[in-house]
Design a protein around this motif. Structure first.
Motif, short mmCIF file in Angstrom:
data_model
loop_
_atom_site.label_atom_id
_atom_site.label_comp_id
_atom_site.label_asym_id
_atom_site.label_seq_id
_atom_site.Cartn_x
_atom_site.Cartn_y
_atom_site.Cartn_z
N UNK A 38 21.17 13.91 8.44
CA UNK A 38 19.98 14.68 8.77
C UNK A 38 19.40 14.28 10.13
N UNK A 39 18.99 15.27 10.91
CA UNK A 39 18.34 15.01 12.18
C UNK A 39 16.84 14.79 11.95
N UNK A 40 16.16 14.29 12.97
CA UNK A 40 14.72 14.10 12.88
C UNK A 40 14.03 15.43 12.63
N UNK A 41 14.44 16.46 13.32
CA UNK A 41 13.82 17.78 13.14
C UNK A 41 14.04 18.32 11.72
N UNK A 42 15.22 18.11 11.18
CA UNK A 42 15.50 18.56 9.81
C UNK A 42 14.62 17.81 8.81
N UNK A 43 14.44 16.52 9.04
CA UNK A 43 13.57 15.74 8.16
C UNK A 43 12.13 16.25 8.24
N UNK A 44 11.65 16.46 9.44
CA UNK A 44 10.27 16.92 9.63
C UNK A 44 10.04 18.26 8.94
N UNK A 45 11.04 19.12 8.94
CA UNK A 45 10.90 20.47 8.39
C UNK A 45 11.42 20.60 6.95
N UNK A 46 11.68 19.50 6.26
CA UNK A 46 12.31 19.57 4.94
C UNK A 46 11.43 20.17 3.85
N UNK A 47 10.12 20.19 4.04
CA UNK A 47 9.24 20.80 3.05
C UNK A 47 8.91 19.91 1.86
N UNK A 48 9.28 18.65 1.92
CA UNK A 48 9.01 17.72 0.84
C UNK A 48 7.73 16.94 1.14
N UNK A 49 7.08 16.48 0.08
CA UNK A 49 5.93 15.59 0.22
C UNK A 49 6.44 14.17 0.12
N UNK A 50 6.00 13.31 1.04
CA UNK A 50 6.47 11.92 1.08
C UNK A 50 5.33 10.95 0.80
N UNK A 52 0.84 -1.18 0.00
CA UNK A 52 0.00 0.00 0.00
C UNK A 52 0.89 1.24 0.00
N UNK A 53 0.53 2.23 -0.81
CA UNK A 53 1.26 3.49 -0.87
C UNK A 53 0.35 4.59 -0.35
N UNK A 54 0.89 5.38 0.57
CA UNK A 54 0.11 6.51 1.06
C UNK A 54 1.02 7.68 1.41
N UNK A 55 0.44 8.87 1.31
CA UNK A 55 1.16 10.07 1.71
C UNK A 55 1.18 10.13 3.23
N UNK A 56 2.32 10.52 3.78
CA UNK A 56 2.40 10.60 5.23
C UNK A 56 2.62 12.03 5.69
N UNK A 57 2.24 12.28 6.92
CA UNK A 57 2.45 13.56 7.58
C UNK A 57 3.69 13.41 8.45
N UNK A 58 4.74 14.15 8.12
CA UNK A 58 5.98 14.03 8.87
C UNK A 58 5.87 14.54 10.31
N UNK A 59 4.78 15.23 10.63
CA UNK A 59 4.60 15.67 12.01
C UNK A 59 4.13 14.53 12.91
N UNK A 60 3.82 13.38 12.32
CA UNK A 60 3.59 12.16 13.08
C UNK A 60 5.00 11.64 13.41
N UNK A 61 5.46 11.94 14.61
CA UNK A 61 6.84 11.66 14.99
C UNK A 61 7.19 10.17 14.89
N UNK A 62 6.23 9.31 15.17
CA UNK A 62 6.49 7.87 15.07
C UNK A 62 6.84 7.50 13.63
N UNK A 63 6.03 7.97 12.68
CA UNK A 63 6.31 7.70 11.26
C UNK A 63 7.59 8.38 10.82
#
Length: 154
Positions: A41-53, A1-12
């Protein structure tokens, strides 16, 4: 399954960071360069990268991901990562097709990978991307740039 994720979900986001490090470690060995930015890259940098995943899940396991940015009618693929335990299962292919399908209105798709990364280069070439150039980004490290252009109907 492919889905878009929200990087602000810290677990994901944590799962994605681990996946990214495992995948880019393989590329680092291929291209003999261990300073690839996503490896540092740190977790915070990843969360704030501005990319769609978009992420590929096998059952509940995160097995792959692709990220991108859009600027006008141009989409840039920023990351393509697959868990090494899931290599050669077609996951990167499925992610690439999905990201193009979801962004079918784009005129240009861009992507780069290490010059010495044949699996990634072959993936893009077999999916209609054209080699554009190799650029030396730091002494001794070359990145291969690819693009795919859609012909606009008159």
């Amino acid at each position: 399954m492919i889905k878009e994720i929200d990087l602000h979900d810290r677990h994901l986001a944590c799962q994605l960071l681990e996946l990214q490090r495992a995948s880019y470690q393989v590329e680092a060995k291929l291209i003999n360069f261990f300073e690839i930015p996503p490896l540092k890259e740190s977790l915070e940098e990843l969360i704030e990268c501005g990319e769609t995943f978009l992420c590929y899940f096998e059952e509940k396991t995160l097995a792959g991901a692709i990220s991108y940015t859009v600027d006008g009618d141009e989409m840039k693929i920023c990351r393509m990562v697959v868990n090494p335990d899931h290599f050669r299962k077609g996951i990167a292919q499925k992610l690439l097709r999905e990201v193009e399908s979801r962004n079918s209105q784009m005129s240009v798709y861009l992507v780069s990978t290490g010059k010495d990364n044949p699996p990634a280069k072959n993936l893009y070439l077999k999916n209609g991307f054209t080699f554009v150039s190799d650029i030396e980004v730091v002494p001794g490290l070359y990145i291969s740039n690819f693009e795919k252009r859609k012909v606009k109907e008159a």
